[in-house]
Write a protein that holds these residues in place. Structure first.
Motif, PDB file in Angstrom:
ATOM      1  N   ASP A  26       6.713  18.352 -10.240  1.00  0.00           N
ATOM      2  CA  ASP A  26       5.472  18.476  -9.478  1.00  0.00           C
ATOM      3  C   ASP A  26       5.375  19.860  -8.832  1.00  0.00           C
ATOM      4  O   ASP A  26       4.318  20.498  -8.862  1.00  0.00           O
ATOM      5  CB  ASP A  26       5.394  17.377  -8.424  1.00  0.00           C
ATOM      6  CG  ASP A  26       4.118  17.456  -7.623  1.00  0.00           C
ATOM      7  OD1 ASP A  26       3.022  17.374  -8.223  1.00  0.00           O
ATOM      8  OD2 ASP A  26       4.205  17.588  -6.370  1.00  0.00           O
ATOM      9  N   GLU A  78       4.559  22.538 -11.438  1.00  0.00           N
ATOM     10  CA  GLU A  78       3.125  22.523 -11.762  1.00  0.00           C
ATOM     11  C   GLU A  78       2.300  23.127 -10.622  1.00  0.00           C
ATOM     12  O   GLU A  78       1.342  23.862 -10.872  1.00  0.00           O
ATOM     13  CB  GLU A  78       2.652  21.106 -12.077  1.00  0.00           C
ATOM     14  CG  GLU A  78       3.121  20.596 -13.414  1.00  0.00           C
ATOM     15  CD  GLU A  78       2.647  21.438 -14.599  1.00  0.00           C
ATOM     16  OE1 GLU A  78       1.629  22.144 -14.494  1.00  0.00           O
ATOM     17  OE2 GLU A  78       3.319  21.385 -15.641  1.00  0.00           O
ATOM     18  N   GLN A  79       2.671  22.827  -9.391  1.00  0.00           N
ATOM     19  CA  GLN A  79       1.964  23.402  -8.247  1.00  0.00           C
ATOM     20  C   GLN A  79       2.119  24.923  -8.222  1.00  0.00           C
ATOM     21  O   GLN A  79       1.166  25.649  -7.978  1.00  0.00           O
ATOM     22  CB  GLN A  79       2.497  22.800  -6.947  1.00  0.00           C
ATOM     23  CG  GLN A  79       1.761  23.276  -5.723  1.00  0.00           C
ATOM     24  CD  GLN A  79       2.304  22.617  -4.459  1.00  0.00           C
ATOM     25  OE1 GLN A  79       3.025  21.624  -4.495  1.00  0.00           O
ATOM     26  NE2 GLN A  79       1.949  23.190  -3.331  1.00  0.00           N
TER      27      GLN A  79
END
Length: 152
Positions: free
Chosen positions: A38, A41-42
């Protein structure tokens, strides 16, 4: 410039190359792996980067799982996991790369004390565990900065 006024635009500076060592040792659980992916991706959303080199590692670099991801390609979401942890193998691998990356971001639980030599670029440790000191032992890396990754 629009009608004589300076207007902000959406163009951002882009980083050329970030290396992301990804700890896939037995001590890193599924929730931690999901949190790491996550955050990757951020990072990609917030900071454009031409190339990410993801280096899965445990006690050695898992060469057959290394992935180079261009700016608009998808990041893999599954890895073969297991084993212990050694950071030295990762930094030895990075030291032998043709060109030093702009930065290294290590996603890990900091469950190791074998760090190796720092590369010739900035290092950020994104850890699922807080940095602590107990007696003569500390899990604080000898180089780079550390941030804590929240695992939900």
């Amino acid at each position: 410039m629009m009608a004589g006024m300076w207007m902000p635009d959406q163009i951002r500076n882009r980083i050329d190359h970030i290396v992301i060592p990804l700890d896939i040792s037995s001590s890193v659980g599924r929730d931690e792996q999901a949190a790491f992916l996550d955050k990757i991706e951020q990072l990609r959303k917030d900071t454009p980067c031409r190339l990410l080199t993801i280096i899965p590692f445990n006690h050695v670099v898992q060469r057959d799982q290394i992935v180079e991801v261009l700016e608009y390609e998808d990041v893999p979401t599954t890895w073969d996991v297991g084993g212990g942890t050694r950071f030295a193998s990762v930094f030895n691998y990075i030291g032998r790369m043709d060109k030093c990356p702009d930065a290294v971001i290590v996603f890990t639980d900091l469950g190791c004390s074998d760090y190796g030599e720092p590369p010739g670029c900035r290092v950020l440790w994104a850890s699922s565990e807080p940095v602590y000191e107990r007696g003569n032992y500390s899990n604080r890396p000898p180089f780079g900065d550390v941030i804590e990754v929240e695992v939900v």
